[in-house]
Design a protein around this motif. Structure first.
Motif, PDB file in Angstrom:
ATOM      1  N   LEU A  45       0.828  -1.210   0.000  1.00 37.71           N
ATOM      2  CA  LEU A  45       0.000   0.000   0.000  1.00 37.71           C
ATOM      3  C   LEU A  45       0.865   1.264   0.000  1.00 37.71           C
ATOM      4  CD1 LEU A  45      -2.778   1.296   0.091  1.00 37.71           C
ATOM      5  CD2 LEU A  45      -2.750   1.067   2.593  1.00 37.71           C
ATOM      6  N   GLN A  46       1.906   1.267   0.818  1.00 40.96           N
ATOM      7  CA  GLN A  46       2.799   2.436   0.870  1.00 40.96           C
ATOM      8  C   GLN A  46       3.479   2.678  -0.472  1.00 40.96           C
ATOM      9  OE1 GLN A  46       5.167   1.091   4.173  1.00 40.96           O
ATOM     10  NE2 GLN A  46       4.037   2.323   5.684  1.00 40.96           N
ATOM     11  N   ASN A  47       3.873   1.602  -1.140  1.00 38.34           N
ATOM     12  CA  ASN A  47       4.482   1.730  -2.465  1.00 38.34           C
ATOM     13  C   ASN A  47       3.559   2.447  -3.434  1.00 38.34           C
ATOM     14  OD1 ASN A  47       7.188   0.419  -3.506  1.00 38.34           O
ATOM     15  ND2 ASN A  47       6.527  -0.864  -1.795  1.00 38.34           N
ATOM     16  N   CYS A  48       2.265   2.188  -3.299  1.00 36.23           N
ATOM     17  CA  CYS A  48       1.293   2.772  -4.232  1.00 36.23           C
ATOM     18  C   CYS A  48       0.815   4.155  -3.800  1.00 36.23           C
ATOM     19  CB  CYS A  48       0.096   1.830  -4.388  1.00 36.23           C
ATOM     20  SG  CYS A  48       0.509   0.286  -5.214  1.00 36.23           S
ATOM     21  N   MET A  49       1.200   4.570  -2.594  1.00 39.65           N
ATOM     22  CA  MET A  49       0.788   5.887  -2.097  1.00 39.65           C
ATOM     23  C   MET A  49       1.893   6.937  -2.205  1.00 39.65           C
ATOM     24  SD  MET A  49      -1.345   4.836   1.367  1.00 39.65           S
ATOM     25  CE  MET A  49      -1.400   6.523   1.989  1.00 39.65           C
ATOM     26  N   VAL A  50       3.146   6.519  -2.106  1.00 41.62           N
ATOM     27  CA  VAL A  50       4.235   7.477  -1.905  1.00 41.62           C
ATOM     28  C   VAL A  50       4.373   8.471  -3.061  1.00 41.62           C
ATOM     29  CG1 VAL A  50       6.008   5.881  -2.795  1.00 41.62           C
ATOM     30  CG2 VAL A  50       6.672   7.735  -1.252  1.00 41.62           C
ATOM     31  N   GLY A  51       4.267   8.014  -4.282  1.00 40.46           N
ATOM     32  CA  GLY A  51       4.385   8.912  -5.432  1.00 40.46           C
ATOM     33  C   GLY A  51       3.240   9.909  -5.493  1.00 40.46           C
ATOM     34  N   GLN A  52       2.047   9.422  -5.162  1.00 42.87           N
ATOM     35  CA  GLN A  52       0.885  10.317  -5.161  1.00 42.87           C
ATOM     36  C   GLN A  52       1.067  11.463  -4.167  1.00 42.87           C
ATOM     37  OE1 GLN A  52      -3.116   8.445  -5.221  1.00 42.87           O
ATOM     38  NE2 GLN A  52      -2.001   6.569  -4.781  1.00 42.87           N
ATOM     39  N   ILE A  53       1.607  11.120  -2.988  1.00 41.08           N
ATOM     40  CA  ILE A  53       1.765  12.123  -1.928  1.00 41.08           C
ATOM     41  C   ILE A  53       2.903  13.092  -2.268  1.00 41.08           C
ATOM     42  CG2 ILE A  53       2.448  12.425   0.498  1.00 41.08           C
ATOM     43  CD1 ILE A  53       0.973   9.694   1.013  1.00 41.08           C
ATOM     44  N   GLN A  54       4.031  12.531  -2.732  1.00 37.96           N
ATOM     45  CA  GLN A  54       5.211  13.375  -2.940  1.00 37.96           C
ATOM     46  C   GLN A  54       5.149  14.177  -4.235  1.00 37.96           C
ATOM     47  OE1 GLN A  54       8.808  11.051  -2.482  1.00 37.96           O
ATOM     48  NE2 GLN A  54       8.435  10.697  -0.301  1.00 37.96           N
TER      49      GLN A  54
END
Length: 246
Positions: free
Chosen positions: A99-108
């Motif tokens: 889940l973190q892998n799929c969230m990090v780019g969206q957030i940053q």
């Protein structure tokens, strides 16, 4: 539907005195599924890396909606969010969960808040059949599962175009089908895709255009029917004959 998203003009790439790409010209229109085929060393992956600005072209242009991005520098991450890439070696962050892998780019990169990024990530993880594994780390997944997570991560950025660099070549044979089926579903939904692949059945059955590269140039391109049934160049005929024998 015929809107041109990417236009590659006279693209060349050299590493020192070794020329890998020479005078590449082609366009990518909305909804295209283009398979790039050719022997190892023909320049396919370098072409994709240039299009994604992971390699800076030696000369030529990469136009994204008419704007040259080939010397993008600091703006590359914003461009890559629109022209995403799926790598053969997955490139997942090993210290993060699925889940973190799929969230990090969206957030940053996209500056989404965590709740929105999570909702978006979950949608695409479900789409590729990986929602049961959201708390797993990459080391706990099979190759096919890792690649499906990598596809979900790329999709979560809402790209206009997805670039696939031999997405099945690092997989065991029994895992190839699960990744190709995800890609086929994306193609059917109208996702614009540029796929470097050795999977000739995918190139023939899913693409609307096939590009054959040989020694750093586009040797031949056309519809799958034309290229597979009636190749015009001797190099194309020889390459396809090897696959028919294998």
């Amino acid at each position: 539907m015929n809107e041109t998203i990417l236009q590659i003009n006279h693209l060349s790439k050299s590493f020192g005195h070794h020329q890998v790409l020479q005078d590449i010209d082609f366009s990518v229109k909305k909804g295209d599924v283009i398979s790039i085929i050719g022997a190892s060393g023909s320049g396919k992956s370098t072409l994709l890396r240039c299009i994604n600005i992971l390699e800076v072209p030696s000369s030529g242009q990469i136009l994204y909606h008419g704007k040259d991005v080939s010397q993008h520098g600091s703006k590359a991450s914003a461009y890559r969010s629109k022209v995403g890439m799926v790598f053969q070696s997955f490139n997942l962050f090993s210290h993060m969960t699925v889940l973190q892998n799929c969230m990090v780019g969206q957030i940053q990169v996209l500056k989404r808040d965590k709740a929105e990024a999570k909702k978006h990530a979950m949608y695409y993880l479900e789409k590729v059949g990986m929602s049961p594994y959201i708390n797993a780390r990459p080391r706990q997944l099979s190759g096919g599962q890792k690649q499906r997570v990598a596809i979900a991560r790329a999709l979560a950025m809402d790209p206009e175009v997805l670039l696939f660099d031999e997405p099945t070549s690092a997989l065991d044979p029994e895992m190839v089908g699960e990744v190709l089926s995800v890609m086929q579903a994306l193609a059917q939904e109208g996702m614009t895709m540029l796929v470097v692949t050795h999977e000739m059945a995918f190139a023939r059955d899913v693409s609307n255009r096939v590009v054959f590269m040989h020694n750093g140039v586009i040797c031949e391109e056309g519809s799958p029917v034309d290229l597979f049934s009636n190749p015009q160049k001797q190099e194309t005929r020889e390459f396809l004959a090897r696959f028919r024998r294998s």
